[in-house]
Structure formats: structure tokens, C-alpha cells
Design a protein around this motif. Sequence first.
Motif, PDB file in Angstrom:
ATOM      1  N   TYR A 353       0.785  -1.086  -0.159  1.00  0.00           N
ATOM      2  CA  TYR A 353       0.012  -0.121  -0.008  1.00  0.00           C
ATOM      3  C   TYR A 353       0.781   1.270  -0.186  1.00  0.00           C
ATOM      4  O   TYR A 353       0.632   2.271  -0.449  1.00  0.00           O
ATOM      5  N   THR A 419      -8.438   5.650  -1.380  1.00  0.00           N
ATOM      6  CA  THR A 419      -7.900   4.166  -1.328  1.00  0.00           C
ATOM      7  C   THR A 419      -6.690   4.144  -0.876  1.00  0.00           C
ATOM      8  O   THR A 419      -6.324   3.147  -0.140  1.00  0.00           O
ATOM      9  N   PHE A 422      -6.560   4.554   2.975  1.00  0.00           N
ATOM     10  CA  PHE A 422      -7.183   3.368   3.710  1.00  0.00           C
ATOM     11  C   PHE A 422      -6.330   2.401   3.719  1.00  0.00           C
ATOM     12  O   PHE A 422      -6.043   1.658   4.630  1.00  0.00           O
ATOM     13  N   GLY A 423      -5.501   1.942   2.443  1.00  0.00           N
ATOM     14  CA  GLY A 423      -4.779   0.928   2.572  1.00  0.00           C
ATOM     15  C   GLY A 423      -3.652   1.140   3.323  1.00  0.00           C
ATOM     16  O   GLY A 423      -3.290   0.219   4.292  1.00  0.00           O
ATOM     17  N   VAL A 493     -11.806   4.740  -7.759  1.00  0.00           N
ATOM     18  CA  VAL A 493     -13.377   4.018  -8.351  1.00  0.00           C
ATOM     19  C   VAL A 493     -12.913   2.309  -8.362  1.00  0.00           C
ATOM     20  O   VAL A 493     -13.539   1.394  -8.043  1.00  0.00           O
ATOM     21  N   PRO A 495      -9.551   0.530  -8.418  1.00  0.00           N
ATOM     22  CA  PRO A 495      -8.114   0.630  -8.170  1.00  0.00           C
ATOM     23  C   PRO A 495      -7.672  -1.037  -8.164  1.00  0.00           C
ATOM     24  O   PRO A 495      -6.482  -1.307  -7.985  1.00  0.00           O
ATOM     25  N   ASN A 496      -8.680  -1.870  -8.707  1.00  0.00           N
ATOM     26  CA  ASN A 496      -8.242  -3.400  -8.670  1.00  0.00           C
ATOM     27  C   ASN A 496      -6.925  -3.724  -9.404  1.00  0.00           C
ATOM     28  O   ASN A 496      -6.179  -4.350  -8.991  1.00  0.00           O
ATOM     29  N   LEU A 499      -3.941  -2.364  -7.612  1.00  0.00           N
ATOM     30  CA  LEU A 499      -3.566  -3.246  -6.346  1.00  0.00           C
ATOM     31  C   LEU A 499      -3.004  -4.457  -6.821  1.00  0.00           C
ATOM     32  O   LEU A 499      -2.295  -4.997  -6.228  1.00  0.00           O
TER      33      LEU A 499
ATOM     34  N   TRP B  57     -15.715  -5.373  -4.938  1.00  0.00           N
ATOM     35  CA  TRP B  57     -15.508  -4.065  -5.579  1.00  0.00           C
ATOM     36  C   TRP B  57     -13.798  -4.133  -5.601  1.00  0.00           C
ATOM     37  O   TRP B  57     -13.251  -4.375  -6.657  1.00  0.00           O
ATOM     38  N   VAL B  58     -13.345  -3.779  -4.501  1.00  0.00           N
ATOM     39  CA  VAL B  58     -11.983  -3.871  -4.309  1.00  0.00           C
ATOM     40  C   VAL B  58     -11.688  -4.748  -3.260  1.00  0.00           C
ATOM     41  O   VAL B  58     -11.365  -4.374  -2.095  1.00  0.00           O
ATOM     42  N   PRO B  59     -11.280  -6.078  -3.769  1.00  0.00           N
ATOM     43  CA  PRO B  59     -10.850  -7.031  -2.912  1.00  0.00           C
ATOM     44  C   PRO B  59      -9.924  -6.976  -1.944  1.00  0.00           C
ATOM     45  O   PRO B  59      -9.864  -6.962  -0.645  1.00  0.00           O
ATOM     46  N   GLY B  60      -8.766  -6.053  -2.455  1.00  0.00           N
ATOM     47  CA  GLY B  60      -7.640  -5.710  -1.670  1.00  0.00           C
ATOM     48  C   GLY B  60      -7.869  -4.975  -0.496  1.00  0.00           C
ATOM     49  O   GLY B  60      -7.225  -5.086   0.480  1.00  0.00           O
ATOM     50  N   LEU B  61      -9.232  -3.992  -0.433  1.00  0.00           N
ATOM     51  CA  LEU B  61      -9.240  -3.314   0.447  1.00  0.00           C
ATOM     52  C   LEU B  61     -10.368  -3.851   1.549  1.00  0.00           C
ATOM     53  O   LEU B  61     -11.262  -3.025   2.254  1.00  0.00           O
ATOM     54  N   LEU B 165     -13.898   5.844  11.068  1.00  0.00           N
ATOM     55  CA  LEU B 165     -12.845   5.083  10.393  1.00  0.00           C
ATOM     56  C   LEU B 165     -11.758   4.258  11.090  1.00  0.00           C
ATOM     57  O   LEU B 165     -11.562   3.102  10.547  1.00  0.00           O
ATOM     58  N   TYR B 169     -11.327   0.201  10.791  1.00  0.00           N
ATOM     59  CA  TYR B 169      -9.798  -0.486  10.654  1.00  0.00           C
ATOM     60  C   TYR B 169      -9.932  -1.590  11.746  1.00  0.00           C
ATOM     61  O   TYR B 169      -9.588  -2.811  11.314  1.00  0.00           O
TER      62      TYR B 169
END
Lengths: 510, 466
Positions: A353, A419, A422-423, A493, A495-496, A499, B57-61, B165, B169
Motif C-alpha cells: 500500500y 483508497t 485506507f490501504g 473508483v 483500483p483493482n 492493487l 469491488w476492491v478485494p484488496g481493501l 474510520l 479498521y
Amino acid sequence: MTFKLPAIDYLALAPMLVLFGAACAGVLVDALVPREWRYHVQVPLSLVALLASGGFVVALANRKEHVVTAGSAVVIDGPGLFLQGSIVVLGIVALFLVAERRLEPGGAFVAQAAVVAGSEADRKQMRKPGVTEVYPMMLFALAGMMLFCSANDLLTMFVALEVFSLPLYLLCALARRRRLLSQEAAVKYFLLGAFASAFFLYGVAMIYGYAGKVDFRGINEAVLGSSNSKTLLLIGLAMLAIGLLFKVAAVPFHVWTPDVYQGAPTPITAFMAACTKVAAFGGLLRVLYVAFERSSWDFRPTLGVIAAATMIVGAVLAVTQTDIKRLLAYSSVANAGYLLTGTLSMNRDGLKYTMFYLVAYGFTVLAAFAIVMLVRDSDGEATHLARWAGLGRRSPVFASLFTFLMLAFAGIPLTSGFTAKFGVFAAAVGGNMTWLVIIGVLSSMILAFPYLRVVVLMWLSVPGDDTPTVSVPGAFTAAALFVGVAMTLVLGVAPNQALELVNDAGAFLR
Amino acid sequence: MIMIALLVVSALGALAAFLPAQFARFVSTGLAALAFGLSLAMYATGAGFWHEYDKPWVPGLNLRFHLGVDGISWPLIVLTTLLTLLCCGYSLWKTPDSRLIGLLLAMQTGIVGAFLALDLVLFFVFFEVILLPMYAVIAGWGGPAKRAAARKFVLYTLFGSMLLLLGVYLVVDQTGSADLAAPKGTATMAAFVFLALGFAVKAPLWPLHTWLPDAHSEAPTVGSVMLAGVLLKLGTYGLIRVAIPVAPEAAAKAAPVLGGLAVAAILIGGLVCLAQTELKRLIAYSSVGHMGFVLLGIATMSATGLQAALIGNLAHGLITGLLFFLVGAIKDRTHTGELSQLGGLRDSSPWLAGILGFAALASLGLPGLAGFWGEAFAVIAAAQRGWWLGAALAAVGGALAAAYLLRMLRKVTHGSSPPRLTGPAGYELAAWVPLAVLTIAVGLAPLLITDVTGPAVDALVEAIQR
């Protein structure tokens, strides 16, 4: 005694070699090609070199074979390639900004910066086509940055540090407008940078004293099993960290940032904010993750405090700024703190990240500075925030774009800023750095305030007589702006892909 | 699919603001009406989710596009789309600015999204999306001190979001899942505290409420309606849907504290209202008291309490929405909200005085109107839980509500008679009547709501007591 040349995997080094070669060719172009033609040769040359370099990076990434080459001086591994690729891509966008000549005849750079503005000599040099040495210097800097991210020992790293720092010092001094400010910035940057380099080098010596080696693998083994006094290790690590933290602009080594960001020509500011950040964090990540991972108990608390201070000081000082370039400079300081938070997670997610954050931040900051370049009046860029009042009514399109970029900086969802933040925060929670995340989250609340203030200023204030117009961008700036904004949206929107890319990059090769 | 259609229609309505100004606002309002229709069409019965949609949607997150609607969220979604539609219709004539209507629909997208979200991260994303349109509504169309109020609003709520937030987490880190459809319920006290604080700012729970009066007194009428009507509900909904299910054990331990703060909010809100001199601030502080009842109901964590909270949520949305519309109408005509300068509304505009009286009676919890059920059963639930003192104090708070609302009515409707005011315009009636009718309907037949929410609440209580 005979020396045997180490075996060199030229393909693995090709991305850097292409750039170094093109930079040397660029120097020759400046010496041999007639003045009127230089710009038209240099820009395509640099662009082709960067594209070729990017092509090699992709080819190497597809090869999926990680090598240590040049007598174990350089390592080509997943994260290294990702960082190199990011530097190339961000470098191309930054090159667009540097190559912009429509906003100002001759571009943002001046050949003889020491000439007094407005004097006879100055008028004479104004008539000549603008300076073109910036392109080879930029290529040298980019190649140095790439080497910095894939150096496998501390000495190579030091050489790379100098290779990319020296052109930057020069580039900072070449602003066409507000020359004294620009030269002051360059001197400050150079002096402090020289100190930082000295610290770095001293640290290398200490580490060598402790480990008897300068390559990362050797240091790692020494940290694991050496019976030498740990004091040397800690002093050395601290010195190295100072050198690296200076480049990433972490508190308390950040004091140069606002002055240099403000004084340097805006395209160069953008270049530093995007590419130098990637390189510096690439180097820091490698040093901490590869060489000193086993002593993370020693450095995590200290660096954690630095990260916390960086976030808080950056955010609080950003609130008080009245100049957009200084505001972005302090925001870059605060962002260094978030990146450090990610770095200090010391786990796989942290690496992933942090790299994602670097790319996301790079695109956003390039686009933001592209807009700063466009807001201008007859005196050049109007960077004072008071001048931006009411910009939303004068040019709603650019004000909307800038608003979007500010929201991305503030970390609002559906932008890359969210994103990315958050990561890194999630990674830090996973790495038991929750206290740092708490500070990070609170500081990002403070940091949202200056961004919102700019947005409010643009939209809710009535335009004054001296509200500048937004110039119509040339094709280059338009392209940079488009890429920056589009990537900010895409990485927010969907980011796959990105990532997955950082995920596939895997871990550093030891 | 209907859920996605609802979100898409709302978002399109927001984007329609970019159309040429002549018909942009009509397109947006039309889409708001369509959204209202869609939200009604989502109705079904039974426990569990009536509709569900789940895609990574964003599996990584850990971000999944997981939407669902059940008895707990459906009434709130309908309330949201209804109030948005009424606000759009109202703005169509009052402030014909397509940007304002677009922002209202942008807000609706976020609110409905948050009510639909069954993924913690997705919930947070929608939760954040609401912030900026609301900020822009206050800062762009507000009263004289709008900048300061908007800034206070944004800083406070950002603070809340950031705590939230942190909670997100921690939950994801501790339970390894961001699922809200079947939460693991193993999050710790720390996670619960962060989540609850985040929601408490939004709700707002005393002592984190100080942004509310400023935001309300400066916001335009439609802004106040949306803020009081639905935005505050996100806080209480978040507690019910997110904070309690992900950390039931911690919630049970923290319940007395939450209950105590809720009772304090009821009493302090009531006392502060007695001292208010401005109409909009008075209604705003009354929200603090009413939301206190809702939070008290939630704090009991019993089926009765949660039912009371949900019906109280809904009633507050209807009644306070109506009150803010009325106050807006009064301020439009008299150009002041100061209680000392108002008076004689009974003579100058009997119509307005009558409806204001009705809304005030509903707000003070008169049996037979919507406000009664939520507050009465919150007190009963607290007593069942054994919090006798809390229940008694909350009941006293209910009496305080009667005192300050009657004081307000005396100041506004009685007194010297100023010149006659213009009667209600058609667009105003169109905004008031549906709210008034629903207030009576919910008041006379609370089963309308409890039948919908009942199965879902029972399932929830069962899940958290497991």
C-alpha cells in the motif's frame, strides 16, 4: 593482482541504461544542434527514451525473473520494477509539464538565471529560444531515481542519491519568473541536501564498521548474527535514516520543503513532489525491509514518532499557508507522514500500500501543480491564495478539476486519496501501529481543512479585479492534467488493476 | 437490482444539475419522484433481507459492493426519498436553482447508499459522500453566518467520520471481515467505542452536539429538513446496524453509559430549549432531546427499545421535517426567527399557526400522533431494563419538551397582532401535507411501522444475545 569485471545482465539494467544514454545524447544535442532546433529534438528524444525505458520495465516485469547483477550492486525485483515503472510513468507526465511552452514564450526556465531580470542582457536572452538543458538533467535525475530504488548496497545507493540530487538542485534554480526566490531555493536545497548526503555517507561508514559489508543481504545477516556492539549499528542506522528522511521531507528534516517547492519552477516542483517522493520512499523501503528488518524493534518507535510528528506538523502548518505552492508543500510533508506510517507497518501490506500510495499521490500532485501553472496573470503564476478567490466563476472547469484534486488530497471516498490512505492505515493497524493510525486519522482531519478552504475560496468568494484568468493549456499541460485527474479517479473508483500490480510485485529480493 | 436502480436514479438526478438550467431542475425532481417510487417498490415482508446484491469491488481493501434492504432500513430509505422529493419540490418554486436540487439528490445517493450498505467499508464510503453536498448546501444557500456554520459542521462531522474510520479498521483487523449482513460479533471494546463515538457525533449525542444548532440556524430550509430529517438518522441507524452487531459484548457493557448520556441529552436538550430565543435554534436543540430518546431506546438493546428507537427515528424525521418547513415559511414572511419579535401569528396567519400548533403537539409526544410511540416505549424499555432512575428522568424530559414547545407556541402565535401575512402557497402545502398526514397515520396506527420492523428487530436481538 588482477580485477575481474563482474558479469552484467544488460537487459536487467536496460531501463536505466536507456535513460543514461539518452541523457548523454541530450547533452551532445545541446552542444551540437542549432539553438532553434534544440527544443524540437530534446523533447522527442526524452519522450522516446522514457517510453523505451518503460517498455523495458514492462518486459522485465513480464520476465518474472528476479536478478542480482553488476556484482550484486543492483537488484531487479518485483517492488523495484514497480517503483521504476512508476518513476518512468510519473516522469513522462512531469516531462509534459516541463515541455510546456505555450503558457510562456520559452517555457518556465531561463538559460542564464543569474542575469538581472529586466536588464539589457535579460531582454537579449528573452529573444532567444528557451533553455533546453533541463531535458538531459531531468533524464539524469530520473535514471538516478530508478537506480536508487534498485540499488543492492549502500554505496550504489549513495551514488544514485547524488546522481538524482545534483540535477534537481540545478533545475530548482532555473525559474524564469521570481529568479531570486528560485536561486535562494536552490541554494537552500543544495546546502541542506549536501548535509543530508554527508549524514548518509557517514551512516554507511558506521554500518560498514558494524557489519563489515555494505550490501543489504550482508547487513541483514550481520544484524541477525553479529557479535559486534550494537551501538555502531544504531548510530549508522540513525545517520542513514536522516539522509533518507531528508529526501522524503519528514519532520524535522522538512524545513527545506516549503521554500524549495515555492521557489522552484512549478514543473520542477511537480516533478520533485511526484518522482523524488517515489524514489526516496523506494530507497527507504528497501533499506528498512531488506537490510534492517530484524532490528525493526529498534527503529520502529523512533521512526514512528517521526512519522507522527510529520503528519501533525505538516497538517497544522498547511492550515496557516497563504500560498498555494507552500500549501501543497506542507501537504506533501504530511503525505510523507502517511507514507511513513505505511512503511513502518513492516509487513507485506505495508509495502504494497505504500507503493500504491506513492503512485496515487504522484498523479494527483502532478495534476494539481499543472493547474497551479495555468492560473496566471501578466506577472506569471498567481500563487497567492487570495488571488484564487472566485476562480470558480471565472473558469468553472478548472476550478471543478482542482476541487476534485483537493478532495483526493483530503482522502474523500471515490478518489485515489481515499483508497491510498485506507490501504496504508489498514496495513499499519495490521502491523500493530494502531497508535500511529489514530494520529494519522486525526491529522488527516486537520489536513482536510486547508484543502476545503481553497475549495471554498474558489467557489464561494466573489472574484475580485485581480483574480487571474486561467490560461488555456497547451497540449502538453492538458495531457498531464488529463492523465493526472483520470488516474486520480480510476485509482479511486476501480483500483483493482493497480492493487493487483502491487500485489504481484511481491516482496523485495534479499 | 432495484437497489442499484435507486442509487443510479439518485446519482443521475444529481448529475442532471449539469443540464441546461431551464429544465435541469425539473429532470432532477422527476428523478427524485422516480426514486421515491422505487423505494416504495422495494417493500416486502418478513425477517432477513428482502433484496440483496453482493459483488466484490476492491478485494484488496475488503470492499464489497454489498447492498441489502430489510425491515430496519426500508422505512428510513422511504423517509429519505420522501423528504428529498418534498425538498426538491419545495426548492423548485422557492429557490429555483438546479445546483441546489442536484446537491439534494447527491445527498440522497449517499444516504440511501449508507442505509443499503451491508459492507462496513462501503457503508463508510457512502457515509463520507454525504458530507460535501451538505457542506455545500449550508455554505452556498445559508444565512448570514453560513461560512462559520458550514465549517463547524464539516469539521465536527469529519472528526466523527475519522473516529468511525478507526473503528472500521479495528473491526476489519479483529474480525477479518467487513460483512454487516452476518457480522461475526467478535470486535472488542476499542472498536465499539470508536464506532459509537463516530455515530454519536452524527446523531448527535450530548455532549457532541454543539455543531447542530449552528448548522441548523444557518442552513436553508431544505438543508435543515434533510439534516434533521435523515442525516441524524444515520447516527442512530449506524449504532443499530453496525456498532451493536459487530461488538455485542462491548455494546452490552457500554449500554449503561450510552443510556446515561442519552438521558442527559434529553434533559439538557429540554432545558436548553427553554432558554432559546431563536426559533430555528430551538427546534435544533429539540432534536438533541428527541434523538436522546432514540438513543435511550437503542441503549436498552431490547426488542422493545429498538422498536421504539426505529419508530422514534421515523417520527422525528417526519415531525422535525415539518417543523423546519414551517419555521422556514414563518421566516420567509416575517424575516426574523427571534421569538421576541414574533407574535400574533394566530391573527396574522391562522393557517400557519394551526399547522405549527399541530407540529408542536406532535413533537411534544401527544398520544395519537407519531411522536408519542417512540418516546413512550423508550421510557418503558428503560424501565424494563431496570433503569428506573433513567426512565423517570427521561419522562421528566418528555414533560420539559411540552414546556418548551408550549412556550414557543405562546411566543409565536399569541401576542400583539402584526399585519396579515400571505397565506400558504401551493408548493408549501405540497411539502407540509404529506408529512402531516403521515404523522397522524403513524400516530394512530403504529403497527404500520412495527409490523415492518418487527421481524428484523427480533432477528437482530436474537443475534446479539447469542
